[in-house]
Write a protein that holds these residues in place. Structure first.
Motif, PDB file in Angstrom:
ATOM      1  N   ILE A 225       0.949  -0.969  -0.038  1.00 11.72           N
ATOM      2  CA  ILE A 225      -0.067   0.105   0.078  1.00 11.72           C
ATOM      3  C   ILE A 225       0.834   1.408  -0.082  1.00 11.72           C
ATOM      4  N   VAL A 226       1.984   1.231   0.523  1.00 15.56           N
ATOM      5  CA  VAL A 226       3.091   2.290   0.543  1.00 15.56           C
ATOM      6  C   VAL A 226       3.511   2.701  -0.812  1.00 15.56           C
ATOM      7  N   LYS A 227       3.719   1.577  -1.600  1.00 20.56           N
ATOM      8  CA  LYS A 227       4.386   1.549  -2.951  1.00 20.56           C
ATOM      9  C   LYS A 227       3.056   2.195  -3.698  1.00 20.56           C
ATOM     10  N   THR A 231       3.335   5.572  -6.302  1.00 18.61           N
ATOM     11  CA  THR A 231       3.016   5.836  -7.699  1.00 18.61           C
ATOM     12  C   THR A 231       1.900   6.155  -8.145  1.00 18.61           C
ATOM     13  N   THR A 232       1.002   6.894  -7.008  1.00 26.38           N
ATOM     14  CA  THR A 232      -0.362   7.283  -7.664  1.00 26.38           C
ATOM     15  C   THR A 232      -0.680   8.742  -6.956  1.00 26.38           C
ATOM     16  N   PRO A 233      -0.216   9.721  -7.816  1.00 25.17           N
ATOM     17  CA  PRO A 233       0.139  11.032  -7.295  1.00 25.17           C
ATOM     18  C   PRO A 233      -1.307  11.643  -7.064  1.00 25.17           C
ATOM     19  N   ASP A 234      -2.343  11.110  -7.788  1.00 29.70           N
ATOM     20  CA  ASP A 234      -3.698  11.688  -7.575  1.00 29.70           C
ATOM     21  C   ASP A 234      -4.426  11.194  -6.440  1.00 29.70           C
ATOM     22  N   ALA A 235      -3.839  10.103  -5.816  1.00 31.13           N
ATOM     23  CA  ALA A 235      -4.732   9.655  -4.743  1.00 31.13           C
ATOM     24  C   ALA A 235      -3.936  10.100  -3.421  1.00 31.13           C
ATOM     25  N   VAL A 236      -4.617  10.406  -2.232  1.00 34.94           N
ATOM     26  CA  VAL A 236      -4.277  10.711  -0.896  1.00 34.94           C
ATOM     27  C   VAL A 236      -4.267   9.552  -0.050  1.00 34.94           C
ATOM     28  N   PHE A 237      -4.765   8.428  -0.140  1.00 41.72           N
ATOM     29  CA  PHE A 237      -5.089   7.431   0.563  1.00 41.72           C
ATOM     30  C   PHE A 237      -5.038   6.010  -0.169  1.00 41.72           C
ATOM     31  N   SER A 238      -4.566   5.011   0.281  1.00 36.60           N
ATOM     32  CA  SER A 238      -4.485   3.771  -0.231  1.00 36.60           C
ATOM     33  C   SER A 238      -4.638   2.458   0.843  1.00 36.60           C
ATOM     34  N   THR A 239      -5.180   1.457   0.299  1.00 37.85           N
ATOM     35  CA  THR A 239      -5.593   0.425   1.304  1.00 37.85           C
ATOM     36  C   THR A 239      -5.535  -0.962   0.676  1.00 37.85           C
ATOM     37  N   ALA A 240      -6.088  -2.013   1.258  1.00 34.54           N
ATOM     38  CA  ALA A 240      -5.877  -3.240   0.653  1.00 34.54           C
ATOM     39  C   ALA A 240      -7.294  -4.073   0.943  1.00 34.54           C
ATOM     40  N   TYR A 287     -16.329 -10.879  -4.217  1.00 37.52           N
ATOM     41  CA  TYR A 287     -16.617  -9.830  -3.325  1.00 37.52           C
ATOM     42  C   TYR A 287     -14.913  -9.753  -2.610  1.00 37.52           C
ATOM     43  N   ASN A 288     -14.917  -8.370  -2.294  1.00 40.96           N
ATOM     44  CA  ASN A 288     -13.825  -7.818  -1.507  1.00 40.96           C
ATOM     45  C   ASN A 288     -14.001  -7.666  -0.041  1.00 40.96           C
ATOM     46  N   LEU A 289     -13.240  -8.272   0.732  1.00 45.35           N
ATOM     47  CA  LEU A 289     -13.031  -7.823   2.127  1.00 45.35           C
ATOM     48  C   LEU A 289     -12.076  -6.839   2.353  1.00 45.35           C
ATOM     49  N   HIS A 290     -12.385  -5.817   2.990  1.00 46.41           N
ATOM     50  CA  HIS A 290     -11.227  -4.569   3.438  1.00 46.41           C
ATOM     51  C   HIS A 290     -10.423  -4.938   4.638  1.00 46.41           C
ATOM     52  N   LEU A 291      -9.173  -5.022   4.296  1.00 44.55           N
ATOM     53  CA  LEU A 291      -8.314  -5.063   5.396  1.00 44.55           C
ATOM     54  C   LEU A 291      -8.012  -3.798   6.213  1.00 44.55           C
ATOM     55  N   MET A 330      -8.730   7.092  -3.506  1.00 44.50           N
ATOM     56  CA  MET A 330      -8.197   6.088  -2.778  1.00 44.50           C
ATOM     57  C   MET A 330      -7.774   4.817  -3.569  1.00 44.50           C
ATOM     58  N   LYS A 331      -6.552   4.549  -3.470  1.00 37.18           N
ATOM     59  CA  LYS A 331      -6.022   3.468  -4.369  1.00 37.18           C
ATOM     60  C   LYS A 331      -6.287   2.080  -3.592  1.00 37.18           C
ATOM     61  N   VAL A 332      -6.592   1.268  -4.344  1.00 37.13           N
ATOM     62  CA  VAL A 332      -6.698  -0.175  -3.453  1.00 37.13           C
ATOM     63  C   VAL A 332      -6.024  -1.042  -4.092  1.00 37.13           C
ATOM     64  N   ILE A 333      -5.163  -1.856  -3.568  1.00 40.95           N
ATOM     65  CA  ILE A 333      -4.548  -3.015  -3.919  1.00 40.95           C
ATOM     66  C   ILE A 333      -5.419  -4.297  -3.545  1.00 40.95           C
ATOM     67  N   LYS A 334      -5.255  -5.504  -4.369  1.00 42.13           N
ATOM     68  CA  LYS A 334      -5.751  -6.822  -4.074  1.00 42.13           C
ATOM     69  C   LYS A 334      -4.724  -7.427  -3.483  1.00 42.13           C
ATOM     70  N   VAL A 335      -4.868  -8.198  -2.624  1.00 45.51           N
ATOM     71  CA  VAL A 335      -3.911  -9.007  -2.043  1.00 45.51           C
ATOM     72  C   VAL A 335      -4.297 -10.433  -1.652  1.00 45.51           C
TER      73      VAL A 335
END
Length: 361
Positions: A225-227, A231-240, A287-291, A330-335
């Motif tokens: 989520i840090v990376k 790498t996403t300048p237009d986002a202010v928040f990221s999560t997984a 379906y996605n579960l938020h971490l 908000m950028k979201v990564i899937k893990v």
């Protein structure tokens, strides 16, 4: 005939998304005098540190008496030659200026949002599970297990615990964690992280909010989520997010998330989303579960507490919705992660059983 050129070298050119500005003043420079100026050890084009990561190019002026005049054929020939020299000199000047700009552009690009701190917000008076950070899981306080996992993340420069409780602070200091005391008035983890950030003596670009009730959080997810934010300048928040288990579909303690096709969050809910007409779980839908882990741009985090609470945020009791309702990205990564958060006292036995099964100490 006088040949005087109004040079406007860099009219406040700003490199988008990066930290440096390159600025120069308007200077009157005779065309034919540029080359002699440059030959004087490039005195015509100096890079001076102006402080605050900004730099100023300055041009050394020449005496107006040295400006040529055209009154004869020999003068016109001299002028023609001078114009050619001017073209060469101007190209050389542009090369010098461009090289400096490119150097600082590249340097900025490699350090965009590079300074990262992980903060574990912890409070004793949880409505669902009082004293949760201190509950023991196979002989260790849960917050210690979370801290130990966070310390393994390679992107974090520092990991601290932010709490309003002396018992939690004493426990954390006992196993070697850095502790920042925060106010009891913090309404959620993001606000506690915001206050802690402003009490740290060092400046950081990214703050990772590491949920203390995820004692088995994978360091690779923290790094991910840090990376994503770097790498996403237009986002202010990221999560997984990870795959939601069918048995958790209607559990309000398991937050669900829907994402667009570019990887940005659309919505979070305690209910099942999307929800179909049958009212049942579709076994073929992903379906996605938020971490719980999330990271913020530090400048955004500073203003987050001042944003007015939003209707969706209050209805769902989810702090992420205040970000979305205010129009931020908000950028979201899937893990692939077998989530084992501790939300209730019953979850402790489940996670201990899992750890024994996997031989995790």
């Amino acid at each position: 005939m006088r040949f005087v050129h109004k040079f406007n070298l860099f009219t406040s050119t700003k490199v988008v998304g990066f930290l440096h500005q390159f600025q120069l003043s308007d200077v009157d420079i005779p065309f034919i005098n540029i080359l002699p100026l440059m030959l004087q050890s490039f005195d015509c084009c100096k890079l001076n540190n102006a402080g605050n990561n900004s730099f100023r190019y300055s041009v050394k002026p020449m005496s107006l008496n040295s400006i040529c005049t055209g009154s004869s054929s020999s003068d016109r020939g001299s002028t023609k030659s001078s114009l050619i020299l001017h073209g060469v000199a101007a190209a050389a000047a542009a090369l010098v200026v461009g090289a400096h700009a490119y150097y600082f552009y590249r340097r900025s690009a490699t350090v965009f949002r590079s300074r990262v701190v992980g903060i574990i917000p912890a409070r004793f008076a949880s409505s669902r599970f009082q004293g949760k950070p201190l509950v023991e899981i196979l002989g260790k306080p849960m917050i210690q297990r979370t801290w130990e996992r966070a310390k393994l993340a390679t992107t974090l420069d520092r990991v601290v615990v932010a709490t309003d409780d002396e018992k939690i602070a004493e426990c954390c200091l006992g196993f070697g964690a850095d502790v920042i005391m925060t106010a009891e008035s913090c309404r959620n983890g993001a606000e506690r992280c915001s206050e802690a950030l402003q009490k740290l003596e060092k400046k950081y670009d990214i703050v990772v909010n590491i949920q203390g009730d995820e004692p088995l959080i994978e360091p690779e997810i923290i790094d991910g989520i840090v990376k994503a934010l770097q790498t996403t300048p237009d986002a202010v928040f990221s999560t997984a997010v990870t795959a939601l288990k069918p048995e958790d579909a209607f559990d309000p303690n398991r937050v669900k998330c829907v994402v667009d096709n570019r990887g940005y969050a659309i919505y979070f809910s305690r209910g099942l989303i999307p929800f179909n007409k049958s009212g049942k779980v579709n076994p073929s839908f992903p379906y996605n579960l938020h971490l719980g882990i999330q990271s913020y741009d530090s400048e955004f985090l500073k203003i987050y507490p001042d944003l007015t609470p939003t209707p969706l945020q209050l209805e769902e009791d989810l702090e992420q919705l205040k970000v979305l309702e205010n129009g931020y990205k908000m950028k979201v990564i899937k893990v692939d992660h077998d989530a084992h958060g501790v939300d209730t006292p019953e979850d402790v036995a489940k996670i201990e059983s899992y750890m024994r099964e996997k031989n995790l100490s």
